[in-house]
Write an enzyme that holds these catalytic residues in place. Structure first.
Site, short mmCIF file in Angstrom:
data_model
loop_
_atom_site.label_atom_id
_atom_site.label_comp_id
_atom_site.label_asym_id
_atom_site.label_seq_id
_atom_site.Cartn_x
_atom_site.Cartn_y
_atom_site.Cartn_z
N ARG A 166 10.60 23.16 -22.84
CA ARG A 166 10.79 24.48 -22.24
C ARG A 166 12.03 25.17 -22.81
O ARG A 166 12.98 24.51 -23.22
CB ARG A 166 10.92 24.36 -20.71
CG ARG A 166 9.64 23.92 -20.02
CD ARG A 166 9.81 24.01 -18.51
NE ARG A 166 9.93 25.39 -18.08
CZ ARG A 166 8.94 26.09 -17.52
NH1 ARG A 166 7.77 25.55 -17.28
NH2 ARG A 166 9.14 27.35 -17.17
N HIS B 207 6.39 19.17 -22.85
CA HIS B 207 6.64 20.61 -22.83
C HIS B 207 8.13 20.83 -23.07
O HIS B 207 8.96 20.53 -22.21
CB HIS B 207 6.21 21.17 -21.46
CG HIS B 207 6.31 22.66 -21.37
ND1 HIS B 207 5.84 23.35 -20.29
CD2 HIS B 207 6.81 23.59 -22.21
CE1 HIS B 207 6.05 24.65 -20.47
NE2 HIS B 207 6.64 24.82 -21.62
N HIS C 268 7.92 14.93 -16.36
CA HIS C 268 8.68 14.65 -15.14
C HIS C 268 9.40 13.31 -15.16
O HIS C 268 10.24 13.05 -14.29
CB HIS C 268 7.77 14.83 -13.91
CG HIS C 268 7.33 16.26 -13.79
ND1 HIS C 268 8.23 17.31 -13.84
CD2 HIS C 268 6.10 16.83 -13.69
CE1 HIS C 268 7.57 18.46 -13.75
NE2 HIS C 268 6.28 18.19 -13.67
N GLU D 123 -6.91 25.75 -23.74
CA GLU D 123 -6.76 24.92 -22.54
C GLU D 123 -6.92 25.86 -21.36
O GLU D 123 -6.14 26.80 -21.20
CB GLU D 123 -5.39 24.22 -22.52
CG GLU D 123 -5.23 23.34 -21.28
CD GLU D 123 -4.04 22.42 -21.34
OE1 GLU D 123 -3.67 21.96 -22.44
OE2 GLU D 123 -3.47 22.15 -20.26
N HIS E 278 -3.56 21.56 -15.51
CA HIS E 278 -2.60 22.11 -14.55
C HIS E 278 -3.07 21.85 -13.12
O HIS E 278 -4.12 22.32 -12.71
CB HIS E 278 -2.32 23.60 -14.73
CG HIS E 278 -0.92 23.93 -14.29
ND1 HIS E 278 -0.58 24.03 -12.97
CD2 HIS E 278 0.22 24.10 -14.99
CE1 HIS E 278 0.72 24.27 -12.89
NE2 HIS E 278 1.22 24.31 -14.10
N THR F 257 4.36 26.19 -15.17
CA THR F 257 3.65 27.25 -15.88
C THR F 257 2.63 27.87 -14.93
O THR F 257 1.59 27.28 -14.66
CB THR F 257 2.96 26.67 -17.14
OG1 THR F 257 3.88 25.80 -17.79
CG2 THR F 257 2.54 27.78 -18.09
N GLU G 177 3.77 21.28 -25.92
CA GLU G 177 3.60 22.57 -25.22
C GLU G 177 4.85 23.39 -25.45
O GLU G 177 5.98 22.88 -25.31
CB GLU G 177 3.46 22.34 -23.72
CG GLU G 177 2.14 21.76 -23.32
CD GLU G 177 2.07 21.56 -21.81
OE1 GLU G 177 2.96 22.01 -21.08
OE2 GLU G 177 1.13 20.91 -21.37
N ASN H 236 0.97 14.04 -19.55
CA ASN H 236 2.18 14.86 -19.64
C ASN H 236 3.32 14.09 -18.96
O ASN H 236 3.25 13.79 -17.77
CB ASN H 236 1.92 16.20 -18.96
CG ASN H 236 3.13 17.11 -19.00
OD1 ASN H 236 4.25 16.67 -18.78
ND2 ASN H 236 2.92 18.39 -19.28
N ARG I 74 14.79 22.19 -19.15
CA ARG I 74 15.03 21.59 -17.84
C ARG I 74 14.58 20.12 -17.77
O ARG I 74 15.04 19.38 -16.93
CB ARG I 74 14.35 22.39 -16.73
CG ARG I 74 12.85 22.34 -16.75
CD ARG I 74 12.24 23.05 -15.57
NE ARG I 74 12.39 24.48 -15.65
CZ ARG I 74 11.64 25.34 -14.95
NH1 ARG I 74 10.73 24.89 -14.11
NH2 ARG I 74 11.80 26.63 -15.07
N1 PXP Z 1 -1.25 21.87 -19.25
C1 PXP Z 1 -0.28 22.80 -19.42
C2 PXP Z 1 -0.49 23.85 -20.47
C3 PXP Z 1 0.91 22.78 -18.65
O1 PXP Z 1 1.85 23.72 -18.85
C4 PXP Z 1 1.08 21.74 -17.72
C5 PXP Z 1 2.36 21.66 -16.95
O2 PXP Z 1 3.41 21.46 -17.82
C6 PXP Z 1 0.06 20.79 -17.59
C7 PXP Z 1 -1.10 20.89 -18.34
C8 PXP Z 1 0.17 19.64 -16.64
O3 PXP Z 1 0.15 20.12 -15.34
P1 PXP Z 1 0.42 19.14 -14.13
O4 PXP Z 1 1.79 18.59 -14.30
O5 PXP Z 1 0.26 20.02 -12.93
O6 PXP Z 1 -0.63 18.06 -14.20
#
Ligand code: PXP
Length: 251
Positions: free
Chosen positions: A52, A50, A17, A158, A198, A108, A77, A14, A56
């Site tokens: 959003r 993601h 960031h 998930e 997550h 999330t 996402e 992901n 953001r």
């Molecule tokens: N899976 C989902 C569905 C999420 O919403 C997120 C955060 O955007 C992640 C995985 C990744 O989480 P993390 O950034 O805490 O590894």
């Protein structure tokens, strides 16, 4: 060049960031596509973004600009809104993970209420599935949510690992991991593909990665945080190595 053989446990990286840092100053850098290339070359099996509601971090131009240039599948996402459904049907990512969203949340913070929104989500998911998108629902490890996912027609769930990842008390943590394993077992028996994500980091990922029923882990924050010091290729390949070792040798 040898054909790409995916490893048994897939890593979805992901990269939200990277965009968070860019959006903090509205600069053209850091270049998200550069991050995608590095992640793909370092062991990512898919790229997760993601989009959003509040934009953001990831922007519409990001997903539409990156999608045609990806070497790996895109996992988008998104919240279950009409606007997002229209974007997904135009973008056609390989996979789509439906997540709950509240604008004021840091990230999330909970799973989707698939039970409470079963009829609405069924109608929401059908056009995506018909367009060939593999739909997953981001849910808590709860039997009723898994049953609802099956009824909705999502082939993938998930499991939200946030509570496990945040638990500091060893007993609570052990209980939460057992809950995740039990949900993976039951969901697998129902025919669901089981992903998780997550809050996973280089340490707490091990027991999850060691469990044979998990198909893909989606990980972002811990990888980007490590990348600040080691660079993204090392941060991704290190996670890849930790996951592969756990799957091979046990946690
Ligand atoms: N899976 C989902 C569905 C999420 O919403 C997120 C955060 O955007 C992640 C995985 C990744 O989480 P993390 O950034 O805490 O590894």
């Amino acid at each position: 060049m040898a054909a790409y053989v995916p490893p048994a446990l897939r890593l979805g990286v992901n990269l939200d960031h990277i965009a968070t840092i860019r959006q903090a100053r509205h600069t053209p850098y850091p270049d998200l596509m550069h991050a995608v290339r590095l992640a793909e070359a370092s062991g990512a099996d898919s790229i997760t973004l993601h989009l959003r509601e509040d934009r953001r971090h990831i922007q519409d131009d990001d997903v539409f600009g990156i999608k045609p240039r990806l070497a790996r599948p895109l996992n988008l996402e998104m919240a279950a809104t009409d606007g997002m459904q229209a974007i997904a049907l135009k973008l056609l990512p390989e996979a789509c993970c439906i997540v709950p969203e509240r604008r004021e949340e840091l990230t999330t913070e909970g799973g989707l209420d698939a039970v409470g929104q079963q009829v609405r989500l069924h109608d929401f998911v059908q056009p995506l599935a018909a367009a060939g998108i593999e739909v997953s629902l981001f849910v808590e490890p709860d039997l009723r949510q898994l049953e609802a996912a099956v009824a909705i027609g999502a082939p993938v769930v998930e499991l939200h690992t946030g509570a496990y990842a945040n638990a500091r008390d060893p007993e609570q943590r052990a209980r939460l991991i057992e809950g995740l394993f039990e949900a993976a077992r039951v969901g697998h028996e129902m025919g669901l593909v089981i992903n998780a994500g997550h809050g996973l980091d280089y340490d707490n990922v091990r027991p999850i990665a060691a469990h044979p029923l998990f198909h893909e882990l989606n990980i972002g924050h811990s990888i980007i945080a490590r990348a600040l010091f080691t660079g993204l290729p090392e941060a991704v390949s290190h996670m890849r190595g930790v996951m592969d070792a756990a799957r091979r040798d046990g946690a």
